[in-house]
Design a protein around this motif. Structure first.
Motif, PDB file in Angstrom:
ATOM      1  N   GLN A 460      39.446  30.774  31.760  1.00 17.52           N
ATOM      2  CA  GLN A 460      39.259  30.077  33.027  1.00 17.52           C
ATOM      3  C   GLN A 460      39.892  30.872  34.171  1.00 17.52           C
ATOM      4  O   GLN A 460      40.931  31.507  34.013  1.00 17.52           O
ATOM      5  CB  GLN A 460      39.874  28.681  32.961  1.00 17.52           C
ATOM      6  N   GLY A 461      39.250  30.814  35.310  1.00 15.61           N
ATOM      7  CA  GLY A 461      39.689  31.504  36.510  1.00 15.61           C
ATOM      8  C   GLY A 461      38.499  31.701  37.416  1.00 15.61           C
ATOM      9  O   GLY A 461      37.390  31.242  37.108  1.00 15.61           O
ATOM     10  N   LEU A 462      38.672  32.366  38.546  1.00 20.17           N
ATOM     11  CA  LEU A 462      37.500  32.709  39.356  1.00 20.17           C
ATOM     12  C   LEU A 462      36.515  33.476  38.483  1.00 20.17           C
ATOM     13  O   LEU A 462      35.316  33.197  38.460  1.00 20.17           O
ATOM     14  CB  LEU A 462      37.901  33.539  40.569  1.00 20.17           C
ATOM     15  N   PHE A 463      37.028  34.445  37.734  1.00 18.25           N
ATOM     16  CA  PHE A 463      36.283  35.117  36.677  1.00 18.25           C
ATOM     17  C   PHE A 463      36.868  34.647  35.347  1.00 18.25           C
ATOM     18  O   PHE A 463      38.081  34.722  35.134  1.00 18.25           O
ATOM     19  CB  PHE A 463      36.413  36.635  36.788  1.00 18.25           C
ATOM     20  N   GLY A 464      36.017  34.181  34.461  1.00 18.43           N
ATOM     21  CA  GLY A 464      36.513  33.722  33.169  1.00 18.43           C
ATOM     22  C   GLY A 464      36.622  34.840  32.174  1.00 18.43           C
ATOM     23  O   GLY A 464      37.636  34.970  31.476  1.00 18.43           O
ATOM     24  N   TYR A 465      35.594  35.673  32.068  1.00 18.47           N
ATOM     25  CA  TYR A 465      35.603  36.779  31.105  1.00 18.47           C
ATOM     26  C   TYR A 465      34.975  37.986  31.791  1.00 18.47           C
ATOM     27  O   TYR A 465      33.798  37.969  32.149  1.00 18.47           O
ATOM     28  CB  TYR A 465      34.828  36.420  29.845  1.00 18.47           C
ATOM     29  N   ASN A 466      35.782  39.015  31.977  1.00 18.58           N
ATOM     30  CA  ASN A 466      35.351  40.187  32.720  1.00 18.58           C
ATOM     31  C   ASN A 466      35.382  41.429  31.844  1.00 18.58           C
ATOM     32  O   ASN A 466      36.388  41.737  31.210  1.00 18.58           O
ATOM     33  CB  ASN A 466      36.264  40.402  33.933  1.00 18.58           C
ATOM     34  N   SER A 467      34.259  42.153  31.808  1.00 15.16           N
ATOM     35  CA  SER A 467      34.234  43.456  31.145  1.00 15.16           C
ATOM     36  C   SER A 467      33.821  44.540  32.135  1.00 15.16           C
ATOM     37  O   SER A 467      33.473  45.649  31.732  1.00 15.16           O
ATOM     38  CB  SER A 467      33.266  43.433  29.949  1.00 15.16           C
ATOM     39  N   GLY A 468      33.854  44.177  33.418  1.00 17.46           N
ATOM     40  CA  GLY A 468      33.480  45.112  34.461  1.00 17.46           C
ATOM     41  C   GLY A 468      34.674  45.504  35.314  1.00 17.46           C
ATOM     42  O   GLY A 468      35.789  45.679  34.820  1.00 17.46           O
ATOM     43  N   THR A 469      34.459  45.624  36.620  1.00 12.33           N
ATOM     44  CA  THR A 469      35.505  46.037  37.558  1.00 12.33           C
ATOM     45  C   THR A 469      35.594  45.034  38.695  1.00 12.33           C
ATOM     46  O   THR A 469      34.569  44.686  39.305  1.00 12.33           O
ATOM     47  CB  THR A 469      35.210  47.432  38.136  1.00 12.33           C
ATOM     48  N   ILE A 470      36.828  44.566  38.980  1.00 14.41           N
ATOM     49  CA  ILE A 470      37.087  43.673  40.109  1.00 14.41           C
ATOM     50  C   ILE A 470      38.148  44.343  40.971  1.00 14.41           C
ATOM     51  O   ILE A 470      39.213  44.734  40.472  1.00 14.41           O
ATOM     52  CB  ILE A 470      37.585  42.294  39.639  1.00 14.41           C
ATOM     53  N   LYS A 471      37.897  44.450  42.271  1.00 17.51           N
ATOM     54  CA  LYS A 471      38.841  45.171  43.126  1.00 17.51           C
ATOM     55  C   LYS A 471      38.836  44.610  44.549  1.00 17.51           C
ATOM     56  O   LYS A 471      37.893  43.960  44.983  1.00 17.51           O
ATOM     57  CB  LYS A 471      38.499  46.659  43.150  1.00 17.51           C
ATOM     58  N   ASN A 472      39.960  44.872  45.232  1.00 20.13           N
ATOM     59  CA  ASN A 472      40.099  44.555  46.663  1.00 20.13           C
ATOM     60  C   ASN A 472      39.821  43.087  46.961  1.00 20.13           C
ATOM     61  O   ASN A 472      39.182  42.746  47.968  1.00 20.13           O
ATOM     62  CB  ASN A 472      39.165  45.433  47.508  1.00 20.13           C
ATOM     63  N   LEU A 473      40.340  42.190  46.121  1.00 13.87           N
ATOM     64  CA  LEU A 473      40.011  40.764  46.228  1.00 13.87           C
ATOM     65  C   LEU A 473      41.274  39.912  46.129  1.00 13.87           C
ATOM     66  O   LEU A 473      42.135  40.163  45.276  1.00 13.87           O
ATOM     67  CB  LEU A 473      39.039  40.366  45.108  1.00 13.87           C
ATOM     68  N   GLY A 474      41.367  38.899  46.990  1.00  9.87           N
ATOM     69  CA  GLY A 474      42.446  37.940  46.909  1.00  9.87           C
ATOM     70  C   GLY A 474      41.926  36.558  46.570  1.00  9.87           C
ATOM     71  O   GLY A 474      40.832  36.164  47.020  1.00  9.87           O
ATOM     72  N   VAL A 475      42.679  35.788  45.778  1.00 11.21           N
ATOM     73  CA  VAL A 475      42.383  34.385  45.462  1.00 11.21           C
ATOM     74  C   VAL A 475      43.607  33.574  45.820  1.00 11.21           C
ATOM     75  O   VAL A 475      44.689  33.811  45.277  1.00 11.21           O
ATOM     76  CB  VAL A 475      42.011  34.211  43.978  1.00 11.21           C
ATOM     77  N   VAL A 476      43.455  32.590  46.733  1.00 11.79           N
ATOM     78  CA  VAL A 476      44.612  31.829  47.214  1.00 11.79           C
ATOM     79  C   VAL A 476      44.276  30.343  47.255  1.00 11.79           C
ATOM     80  O   VAL A 476      43.109  29.945  47.121  1.00 11.79           O
ATOM     81  CB  VAL A 476      45.035  32.299  48.629  1.00 11.79           C
ATOM     82  N   ALA A 477      45.314  29.521  47.446  1.00  9.66           N
ATOM     83  CA  ALA A 477      45.184  28.078  47.656  1.00  9.66           C
ATOM     84  C   ALA A 477      44.242  27.440  46.634  1.00  9.66           C
ATOM     85  O   ALA A 477      43.243  26.815  46.986  1.00  9.66           O
ATOM     86  CB  ALA A 477      44.715  27.791  49.078  1.00  9.66           C
ATOM     87  N   SER A 478      44.590  27.570  45.377  1.00  5.47           N
ATOM     88  CA  SER A 478      43.694  27.121  44.312  1.00  5.47           C
ATOM     89  C   SER A 478      44.467  26.402  43.216  1.00  5.47           C
ATOM     90  O   SER A 478      45.696  26.507  43.115  1.00  5.47           O
ATOM     91  CB  SER A 478      42.952  28.323  43.712  1.00  5.47           C
ATOM     92  N   TYR A 479      43.734  25.630  42.406  1.00  4.99           N
ATOM     93  CA  TYR A 479      44.316  24.944  41.256  1.00  4.99           C
ATOM     94  C   TYR A 479      43.428  25.249  40.048  1.00  4.99           C
ATOM     95  O   TYR A 479      42.218  24.973  40.057  1.00  4.99           O
ATOM     96  CB  TYR A 479      44.369  23.430  41.484  1.00  4.99           C
ATOM     97  N   ILE A 480      44.032  25.843  39.026  1.00  5.32           N
ATOM     98  CA  ILE A 480      43.264  26.247  37.842  1.00  5.32           C
ATOM     99  C   ILE A 480      44.007  25.780  36.590  1.00  5.32           C
ATOM    100  O   ILE A 480      45.166  26.118  36.380  1.00  5.32           O
ATOM    101  CB  ILE A 480      43.064  27.768  37.797  1.00  5.32           C
ATOM    102  N   LYS A 481      43.334  24.987  35.780  1.00  5.49           N
ATOM    103  CA  LYS A 481      43.919  24.492  34.535  1.00  5.49           C
ATOM    104  C   LYS A 481      42.895  24.624  33.416  1.00  5.49           C
ATOM    105  O   LYS A 481      41.763  24.178  33.566  1.00  5.49           O
ATOM    106  CB  LYS A 481      44.350  23.036  34.681  1.00  5.49           C
TER     107      LYS A 481
END
Length: 481
Positions: A460-481
């Motif tokens: 779980q997350g903005l991306f749950g399962y990543n096999s690629g590339t994520i860059k230059n990104l911010g994630v704020v003010a969130s609730y993840i359970k």
């Protein structure tokens, strides 16, 4: 200056009234001319004995020729098998003054249409049937056929197995076709486009729709009465549907798959009734919807109920476009889903162009030099939807063009598992079999308001399962359970 001009004497040709003078020939023999014209027109008629190859299809341009096709199919079981037929123009069959006999059906034995019929975007109108027989429609009985690019306008009443376009389909494809007008059966298996899909071969209905009202007894649907082991994809129905049992806005009785489709008509019945599907047995209903306000239905296990406002919104069109892209895995080679069109205050309609993944983003073609641009939360949701439906974005490039807010973050610190009124995020990629495999460049932007309350599932997350590339990104003010 002196000019000499020699004039020849006009010469009358015996029996024809043709005059020749100074090299000019003039007709006065109207009877002979009429014969010439009649012969020429006759030469343009369909040559049934020599047409039917893919390179030289039988081209039908008149009501008489279409009736001749019905007569030939209904008289010879294998007449149409493997042959190609085309419409050369719109055709009006005359309505109630000249009732229609379906192409294929029961005539002292079953006869099937087994060819390829391409309407070429033309419309057959004035299809009128008032019969006590089964297998009624423009086509009564088809098997292993292809019907495509055809519109029809109908007023049809039969007994059982009644559809606007096809009464019974025993296998084949219906693509880019539609039916307007009312369809009624005094028995079972009644649909706006097809009465019943069955038999030993797969029938695919794609990019097609029906808009008329449908009335029957059992297994009655706005598009298909009975869908048995077959598939409806990227299609819709808008007419009112009335029956007794197994009554649905799109399909009456479903034993096949329904993918990326919708229904909006009022649905009336006494048992096994649904806004999208009346009854469903062991089959898939994937990203398909119905209008819970206009249908008068509220069932949730056979299609997703939505409001009229939502189904007439740009957001819903965006969902259908994403579904059209994701559902390409369900259809065969060289068959493609059409895009969806939004017009203000109306339900989505099918366009004439193939849906392109770039159309659901703000721009780009997915290459390194021209990545897909994401500017809205709807476009970000498209990434999640596609990644979780086997579009991994492998070797594709995506870039944020804006900061994106998924939920109002004013009170985000108070969010917990009991929070209400929030749009829950579905992670991009949910596991090793459904990963995100592309390159996602935040370009310095921020995504806020991610809310996930899904403690029963991992990754779980903005991306749950990543096999690629994520860059230059911010994630704020969130609730993840």
């Amino acid at each position: 200056m002196k000019i000499n001009m020699a004039l020849t004497k006009p010469r009358q040709w015996a029996g024809c009234g043709k005059v020749e003078m100074a090299g000019w020939k003039m007709f006065r023999c109207f009877k002979s001319l009429l014969v010439v014209v009649v012969v020429a027109v006759g030469a343009w008629a369909t040559d049934w004995a020599n047409c039917g190859a893919e390179s030289s299809p039988c081209v039908i341009t008149t009501a008489a020729e279409l009736r001749e096709l019905a007569s030939r199919v209904n008289g010879t079981d294998n007449f149409s098998q493997g042959k190609y037929f085309e419409l050369g123009t719109n055709i009006d069959l005359g309505g109630s003054s000249n009732p229609w006999t379906p192409i294929g059906g029961y005539q002292s034995g079953y006869y099937y249409f087994q060819g390829i019929f391409d309407g070429k975007g033309h419309v057959v109108s004035g299809i009128y049937i008032n019969s006590n027989n089964d297998n009624q429609g423009l086509f009564g009985y088809v098997s292993g056929s292809t019907i495509k690019n055809l519109g029809i306008a109908v007023n049809i009443k039969g007994r059982s197995v009644v559809g606007g376009l096809v009464g019974f389909s025993g296998g084949g494809t219906i693509i880019n076709s539609y039916a307007m007008g009312n369809v009624e059966g005094t028995g079972d298996y009644v649909g706006g486009l097809v009465g019943s899909c069955g038999g030993g071969n797969t029938t695919t209905i794609i990019n097609s729709y029906a808009t008329g009202n449908v009335v029957g007894i059992n297994q009655v649907g706005g598009l298909v009465g009975a869908l048995q082991g077959r598939i409806v994809i990227n299609s819709y129905a808008t007419g009112k549907v009335v029956g007794t049992s197994h009554v649905g806005g799109l399909v009456g009785a479903q034993q096949g798959n329904i993918i990326n489709s919708y229904a909006t008509g009022n649905v009336v019945g006494t048992s096994q009734v649904g806004g999208l599907v009346g009854s469903s047995s062991g089959s898939i209903i994937g990203y398909s919807y119905y209008d819970s306000q206009t249908s008068g239905q509220t069932d949730t296990d056979k299609g997703e109920p939505k409001s009229t406002e939502y189904m007439q919104s740009p957001e819903f069109v965006n969902i259908l476009r994403s579904g059209a892209i994701a559902s390409t895995k369900w259809i065969g080679k060289d068959i493609y889903n059409n895009t969806w069109i939004h017009t203000l205050g109306n339900y989505p309609t099918l366009g004439n162009t193939i849906v392109d993944i770039g159309s659901i983003f703000a721009g780009g073609d997915g290459t390194d030099g021209n990545p897909y641009i994401i500017k809205t939360k709807e476009q970000l949701k498209n990434v999640s939807f596609l990644a979780n439906h086997e579009i991994s974005f492998s070797n594709k490039y995506l870039k944020l063009g804006n900061n994106i807010i998924l939920n109002d973050t004013t009170h985000w610190r108070d969010w917990d598992e009991n929070s209400t009124g929030l749009n829950e995020w579905v992670a991009i990629g949910t596991g090793p079999t459904l990963p995100f495999s592309g390159t996602f460049d935040g370009d310095g932007h921020v995504i806020s308001g991610v809310y996930i309350n899904n403690s029963n599932n991992s990754s779980q997350g903005l991306f749950g399962y990543n096999s690629g590339t994520i860059k230059n990104l911010g994630v704020v003010a969130s609730y993840i359970k």
